[in-house]
Design a protein around this motif. Structure first.
Motif, PDB file in Angstrom:
ATOM      1  N   THR A   1       0.859  -1.177   0.000  1.00 20.48           N
ATOM      2  CA  THR A   1       0.000   0.000   0.000  1.00 20.48           C
ATOM      3  C   THR A   1       0.899   1.231   0.000  1.00 20.48           C
ATOM      4  O   THR A   1       2.102   1.138   0.293  1.00 20.48           O
ATOM      5  N   THR A   2       0.326   2.375  -0.289  1.00 19.71           N
ATOM      6  CA  THR A   2       1.123   3.603  -0.258  1.00 19.71           C
ATOM      7  C   THR A   2       1.494   3.982   1.175  1.00 19.71           C
ATOM      8  O   THR A   2       2.312   4.867   1.383  1.00 19.71           O
ATOM      9  N   ASP A   3       0.903   3.293   2.156  1.00 19.86           N
ATOM     10  CA  ASP A   3       1.286   3.480   3.558  1.00 19.86           C
ATOM     11  C   ASP A   3       2.444   2.578   3.950  1.00 19.86           C
ATOM     12  O   ASP A   3       2.920   2.640   5.079  1.00 19.86           O
TER      13      ASP A   3
ATOM     14  N   ASN B   1      -3.543   3.765  -4.503  1.00 20.70           N
ATOM     15  CA  ASN B   1      -3.250   3.318  -3.145  1.00 20.70           C
ATOM     16  C   ASN B   1      -2.227   2.190  -3.048  1.00 20.70           C
ATOM     17  O   ASN B   1      -2.114   1.564  -2.000  1.00 20.70           O
TER      18      ASN B   1
END
Length: 175
Positions: A28-30, A89
């Motif tokens: 994920t982009t996190d 995302n």
């Protein structure tokens, strides 16, 4: 982590098409790991670094006014690290050996990124629910019940130590 089998199949197919591929990580982009085909790498670390790298590269693209970031390439002494935005995302990171045909790797990775991005958009990964603040009962404040705050000034705190006339103290200091 429950990985979508179709995403894992796409990563395995990418490895089949690119034999010089050392590993792939989808995150994920996190920075949370979604899927990987990286046996000799630490996929959790690569996921976090790929997300951070993509975010930094996006900031750079924004700073120079080149629009939405699509991919990045890092050339190292022993190979390449490439990241691709897989939808809004997710990020796909590839680690290839130095003998990799980079143009072919880009072509194949772009195809896989499009497929994986569509799979993620159709079936988003499970994400933990946002934390819920504990309920605090509301207590009405009635202005008449609240005592006024004491006003403190520096001089109010020093009044006991200031002489009123030469030689006379309000409260003489204790020795």
């Amino acid at each position: 982590m429950s990985t979508n089998p179709a995403v894992l199949a796409e990563l395995a197919d990418l490895r089949r098409r690119l034999p010089e591929l050392a590993g792939t990580v989808l995150a994920t982009t996190d920075g949370l790991l979604l899927a990987h085909d990286a046996h000799d790498l630490e996929p959790d670390s690569v996921a976090a670094l790929a997300a951070a790298h993509l975010a930094l590269a996006q900031r750079f693209a924004d700073a120079v006014g080149h629009g939405e970031l699509r991919e990045t390439v890092i050339e190292c002494g022993n190979g390449y690290l490439t990241t691709y935005a897989a939808g809004p995302n997710a990020v796909l990171a590839l680690v290839t050996r130095k003998d990799a045909n980079l143009a072919r790797a880009h072509l194949e990775a772009r195809r896989t990124t499009a497929k994986v991005g569509a799979l993620i958009a159709a079936n988003p990964p499970d994400s933990p629910p946002p934390p819920v603040a504990p309920a605090v009962p509301a207590v009405p404040i009635i202005p008449a019940q609240v005592p006024p705050l004491t006003r403190r000034t520096p001089m109010a705190a020093l009044a006991d130590l200031v002489p009123t006339e030469p030689g006379f103290w309000l409260n003489p200091p204790q020795r």
